[in-house]
Design an enzyme around this catalytic site. Structure first.
Site, mmCIF file in Angstrom:
data_model
loop_
_atom_site.group_PDB
_atom_site.id
_atom_site.type_symbol
_atom_site.label_atom_id
_atom_site.label_comp_id
_atom_site.label_asym_id
_atom_site.label_seq_id
_atom_site.Cartn_x
_atom_site.Cartn_y
_atom_site.Cartn_z
ATOM 1 N N GLY A 242 -1.393 -10.436 -3.938
ATOM 2 C CA GLY A 242 -0.246 -11.238 -3.605
ATOM 3 C C GLY A 242 0.386 -12.682 -3.851
ATOM 4 N N GLY A 279 -1.776 -7.315 -8.450
ATOM 5 C CA GLY A 279 -1.022 -6.431 -8.372
ATOM 6 C C GLY A 279 -0.366 -6.600 -9.601
ATOM 7 N N ARG A 280 1.010 -7.270 -8.734
ATOM 8 C CA ARG A 280 2.308 -7.597 -9.034
ATOM 9 C C ARG A 280 2.312 -9.095 -10.053
ATOM 10 N NH1 ARG A 280 6.598 -7.526 -6.171
ATOM 11 N NH2 ARG A 280 5.668 -7.263 -3.926
ATOM 12 N N ARG A 317 13.118 -1.097 -5.143
ATOM 13 C CA ARG A 317 12.970 -2.508 -4.892
ATOM 14 C C ARG A 317 14.060 -2.770 -4.128
ATOM 15 N NH1 ARG A 317 10.676 -6.210 -7.176
ATOM 16 N NH2 ARG A 317 10.236 -7.115 -5.618
ATOM 17 N N CYS A 346 24.361 9.984 -3.531
ATOM 18 C CA CYS A 346 24.845 9.291 -2.890
ATOM 19 C C CYS A 346 24.898 9.084 -1.595
ATOM 20 C CB CYS A 346 25.171 11.008 -2.532
ATOM 21 S SG CYS A 346 25.571 11.976 -3.338
ATOM 22 N N GLU A 347 24.545 7.979 -1.839
ATOM 23 C CA GLU A 347 23.480 6.575 -0.222
ATOM 24 C C GLU A 347 24.509 4.988 -0.896
ATOM 25 O OE1 GLU A 347 21.015 6.792 1.646
ATOM 26 O OE2 GLU A 347 20.069 8.334 0.993
ATOM 27 N N TYR A 375 6.247 -1.913 -9.093
ATOM 28 C CA TYR A 375 6.060 -1.244 -8.123
ATOM 29 C C TYR A 375 7.649 -0.804 -8.329
ATOM 30 C CZ TYR A 375 2.851 -3.723 -5.518
ATOM 31 O OH TYR A 375 1.297 -4.562 -4.531
HETATM 32 C C1 LIG Z 1 -0.554 -4.175 -2.162
HETATM 33 C C2 LIG Z 1 -2.494 -4.673 -2.370
HETATM 34 C C3 LIG Z 1 -2.271 -5.720 -3.165
HETATM 35 C C4 LIG Z 1 -1.479 -5.908 -4.273
HETATM 36 O O1 LIG Z 1 -0.762 -7.260 -4.316
HETATM 37 P P1 LIG Z 1 -0.086 -7.834 -5.126
HETATM 38 O O2 LIG Z 1 0.644 -8.901 -4.172
HETATM 39 O O3 LIG Z 1 0.604 -6.982 -6.057
HETATM 40 O O4 LIG Z 1 -0.549 -9.009 -5.954
HETATM 41 C C5 LIG Z 1 -4.164 -6.295 -3.123
HETATM 42 N N1 LIG Z 1 -4.625 -5.523 -2.330
HETATM 43 C C6 LIG Z 1 -3.943 -4.719 -1.262
HETATM 44 C C7 LIG Z 1 -5.270 -4.162 -0.529
HETATM 45 C C8 LIG Z 1 -2.909 -4.320 -1.463
HETATM 46 O O5 LIG Z 1 -2.344 -3.459 -0.092
#
Ligand SMILES: *Cc1c(COP(=O)(O)O)cnc(C)c1O
Length: 421
Positions: A242, A279-280, A317, A346-347, A375
């Site tokens: 997150g 992730g991000r 996104r 077409c949107e 993403y």
């Molecule tokens: C999507 C997700 C993440 C990664 O979130 P980021 O914002 O990309 O860091 C981590 N854990 C869970 C359970 C998720 O669903």
């Protein structure tokens, strides 16, 4: 920091001019930087270790970027994988992530997925509800196994830049309450098919403020202490992902050192392994989407439409989250023009941005959507029967196509006529 910079007037990824990749592979195309992926992972790990954490498990959230070459780049540095489906478990394994570094999250795991995860021997299955706990118990028992689980808690904290990516409020579908978690953990410790090893949370995505995280993690600490006080064993505390990234023009996220220092403070003396699911923050700024300008459409009322060969199906996104992506010409000219940047689908939603001031562009020019490494490709589809966008990985002055563009024959061959047709 990332490795997309102007070199002799041209945008390059590490040592490779992006136009060279566009010419060789065609557009649209995703391009990822190995050095940036490696740097983001290393910066986070060093910050966590520097804050006093012993052997943290950093499980990259595969849904952010599931390309096997990207996963392998991270696995080579010791990254684990946070996965949310059997497909992602299989990707993580195929990329060389050892099972003991795989964390299986997700609210709706099927019986077959649970069985596969148990068979694989993943580090933990993050259980998101009481029925799921019973399901894991039953599936593992049938297999004569004991599944290692963590209970996912919903800390009821508001965080995250957009309603569609906030996951930590009580009205979201993710996880159980603290009181339920205590009860489930105690129950789980008496079940033959599961072994509760820890608790987990993940409160949202693109979080740019440490305060909600600190509030949530402090509550998680309290939970671990209560469980231990009841005589239950807690080995791992999974704090999710997150952490936001610096998207151009958007609120600045905390740096990894500040994030790590806060975690070091909140978890001091807790004696559990900490796990993370970023992730991000690892992948977003390690990738770009390159597109070509199909044409520039000047409306008489004064709007300039930049019509690209990339569309919402390639980078969802902006349409899905109103996300802002910096757009950079690969060979910028001098001057400034205001454009609405759109794709050919077409949107009306196939609009990447409106009223964006960019250097002047002409048909045939190449542009890059920055911060598209997370993403981006994972959310791409074939909507409008557009071919799935290919992916390229750069390392130094080399590049490799790590997912080729399919052919139209490939696309059509996947389908079949019904027997009565
Ligand atoms: C999507 C997700 C993440 C990664 O979130 P980021 O914002 O990309 O860091 C981590 N854990 C869970 C359970 C998720 O669903």
């Amino acid at each position: 920091m990332n490795h997309f910079e102007l070199r002799e007037g041209e945008l390059a990824c590490e040592g490779v001019p992006l136009s060279r990749i566009a010419e060789a592979v065609g557009t649209p195309v995703y391009v990822y930087s190995s050095a940036t992926l490696e740097r983001h992972f290393t910066v986070l790990r060093d910050a966590l270790v520097g804050a006093g954490l012993k052997d943290p498990l950093i499980a990259f959230a595969v849904k952010a970027n599931s390309n096997l070459a990207v996963l392998r780049t991270l696995a080579n540095l010791g990254a684990g994988a946070d996965v949310v489906s059997e497909g992602e478990v299989r990707r993580a394994l195929a990329a060389g992530v050892p099972p003991e570094r795989i964390v299986f999250s997700g609210v709706g795991k099927t019986e077959a997925e649970i069985a596969f995860a148990v068979e694989t021997g993943v580090a933990e299955i993050n259980v998101e509800s009481e029925p799921e706990l019973h399901l894991v118990n039953r599936v593992a028992q049938q297999m004569g196994r004991r599944a290692t689980v963590a209970i996912r808690v919903n800390p009821d904290v508001a965080a995250g830049g957009h309603a569609k990516i906030a996951t930590g409020k009580a009205d979201n579908k993710f996880g159980v309450s603290f009181s339920e978690a205590e009860r489930l953990y105690a129950n789980a410790s008496n079940m033959a098919g599961v072994r509760p090893a820890g608790v987990a949370c993940h409160i949202g995505s693109q979080i740019t403020d440490l305060a909600p995280m600190e509030a949530a993690f402090t509550k998680m600490r309290g939970l671990v202490e209560r469980l231990k006080a009841e005589g239950l064993s807690v080995e791992r505390l999974d704090l999710g992902g997150g952490l936001g990234v610096p998207y151009f023009n958007q609120p600045t996220p905390p740096d990894p050192e500040a994030y790590a220092a806060m975690i070091g403070r909140v978890t001091k003396g807790l004696d559990v392994q900490l796990a993370f699911e970023p992730g991000r923050m690892i992948a977003a700024n390690a990738g770009v989407l390159i597109a070509r300008v199909n044409h520039v459409h000047e409306r008489p009322e004064g709007r300039n439409f930049l019509v690209l060969d990339a569309a919402m199906n390639d980078l969802l996104r902006p349409a899905m989250y109103d996300a802002y992506h910096d757009i950079r010409p690969l060979k910028p000219r001098y001057g400034a023009v205001t454009y609405d940047v759109v794709g050919p689908v077409c949107e009306t939603g196939d609009t990447f941005t409106r009223d964006r001031v960019l250097p002047p562009l002409e048909a045939g020019d190449l542009i890059a959507f920055m911060s598209a490494g997370a993403y981006g490709a994972t959310m791409a589809s074939e909507y409008n029967s557009r071919l799935l966008v290919p992916e390229v990985l750069v390392k130094g002055d080399q590049f490799a196509v790590v997912r080729p563009r399919p052919t139209y024959e490939d696309m059509l061959a996947r389908e079949a006529a019904a027997p009565w047709l």
